[in-house]
Design a protein around this motif. Structure first.
Motif, PDB file in Angstrom:
ATOM      1  N   LEU A  53       0.827  -1.204   0.000  1.00 47.26           N
ATOM      2  CA  LEU A  53       0.000   0.000   0.000  1.00 47.26           C
ATOM      3  C   LEU A  53       0.859   1.251   0.000  1.00 47.26           C
ATOM      4  N   SER A  82       0.626   4.004  -3.137  1.00 47.04           N
ATOM      5  CA  SER A  82      -0.075   5.256  -2.819  1.00 47.04           C
ATOM      6  C   SER A  82       0.506   6.423  -3.608  1.00 47.04           C
ATOM      7  N   GLN A 128      -4.885   1.291  -6.402  1.00 50.54           N
ATOM      8  CA  GLN A 128      -4.614   2.725  -6.369  1.00 50.54           C
ATOM      9  C   GLN A 128      -4.527   3.302  -7.783  1.00 50.54           C
TER      10      GLN A 128
END
Length: 345
Positions: free
Chosen positions: A75, A79, A113
């Motif tokens: 993550l 991001s 994302q």
């Protein structure tokens, strides 16, 4: 009157994600690069990187190991940054991923994302990560798959090498291509490197003479060169070629395998009257393989071919441990094939 049993509701159909060629992959939020052929996988991953970089030179590229994973890494890498540059995250070792990576990767599929491309490399050497692969293949995450199956058969290697030249817009004569593939029959990485060297170095078409000039020594001592000279009945040349091959480090096992492979192809083609294209389609071969096998059959009978196949089966067992002298086993096999008589007669 009995009430008819109610049918159970149909299960939700699984979505088949697009499967793309490793030569022409396209980026997607999730790209699953699957299969054992590392050369093809590396090409696919590099092509995706080049595609994304051509769209935006500010592309951020990061590498992540699924088997040595720190919680939160996926993550964090996907991001958006302060300036919103596109991101490419290359993940290796998915076939041996940690529990932490597996759970976070599955969770990521529900919220990929924006601006991030995650390439997952799974060699297929284990079932580890199957839940993740099943989810991707079911359509979660909006992914694509780039299969990289093993290149094992002669026809597969021929197609691979032909594709190298086609992709580069380079012409190579069919005899030159066959010679090149035979010279690097045991190592796809070396074959790929040889193709790229010829593409880079040779200004015009690639001929058989050019291939022999670059890789003549390799061609002369290849397993298939030993097989070709023996099958053609050139006994003295076959023994010399065999000894050159052994002196240069060739292992008896692939030497016998190459000879046995050519004999099996000859046996499949023997006695057929179909056209080369029809027979090739039926047997799963290339036209040129059928034509070559038919030429190789010149001077052979059903009896001598059967004897040679039996000799190859014996040699195969001996070089794999049934004999203390595998070199003698190969020499005896070459003698039987080249002279077409039982050994010692």
């Amino acid at each position: 009157m009995a009430t008819p049993a109610r049918r159970a509701p149909a299960s939700k159909a699984r979505i088949a994600i697009p499967q793309l060629s490793w030569r022409t992959p396209q980026p997607a939020p999730i790209v699953l690069v699957s299969g054992p052929e590392e050369v093809c996988a590396e090409r696919a991953t590099a092509a995706i990187r080049d595609y994304l970089r051509a769209e935006d030179a500010s592309l951020e590229v990061t590498d992540l190991r699924a088997d040595d994973y720190s919680a939160g890494s996926l993550l964090g890498m996907t991001s958006p940054s302060l300036f919103g540059e596109p991101r490419l995250i290359r993940v290796t070792g998915v076939e041996k991923c940690s529990d932490a990576f597996l759970s976070e990767a599955i969770a990521y599929l529900s919220m990929p994302q924006e601006g991030a491309t995650v390439v997952l490399r799974h060699t297929g050497s284990s079932v580890r990560g199957k839940k993740l692969l099943d989810a991707i293949r079911a359509g979660e995450g909006g992914g694509v798959e780039v299969p990289c199956p093993a290149v094992k058969r002669d026809s597969d290697r021929f197609d691979f090498a032909a594709g190298e030249f086609t992709t580069a817009g380079k012409r190579i004569a069919s005899p030159a291509l066959r010679t090149l593939v035979s010279a690097f029959a045991g190592d796809l990485t070396e074959l790929a490197a040889a193709c790229q060297q010829l593409i880079s170095d040779v200004p015009g078409d690639v001929t058989e003479q050019i291939v022999e000039r670059y890789y003549g020594g390799r061609v002369e001592t290849s397993a298939f060169a030993v097989a070709d000279t023996a099958i053609a009945g050139r006994y003295g040349e076959a023994l010399i070629t065999l000894r050159h091959a052994l002196a240069s480090g060739a292992d008896p096992v692939p030497l016998v395998a190459a000879i046995a492979s050519k004999l099996r192809t000859m046996a499949r083609v023997a006695g057929t009257r179909e056209s080369s294209s029809a027979l090739a389609a039926r047997l799963g071969m290339k036209d040129w393989q059928v034509d070559r096998a038919r030429r190789d059959l010149s001077g052979w009978t059903d009896a001598t071919l059967g004897m040679a196949i039996q000799a190859a089966a014996r040699a195969d067992a001996e070089v794999k441990g049934a004999s203390r002298d595998p070199v003698f086993s190969v020499e005896r096999l070459v003698t039987v094939i080249a002279t077409r008589v039982p050994f010692g007669e």
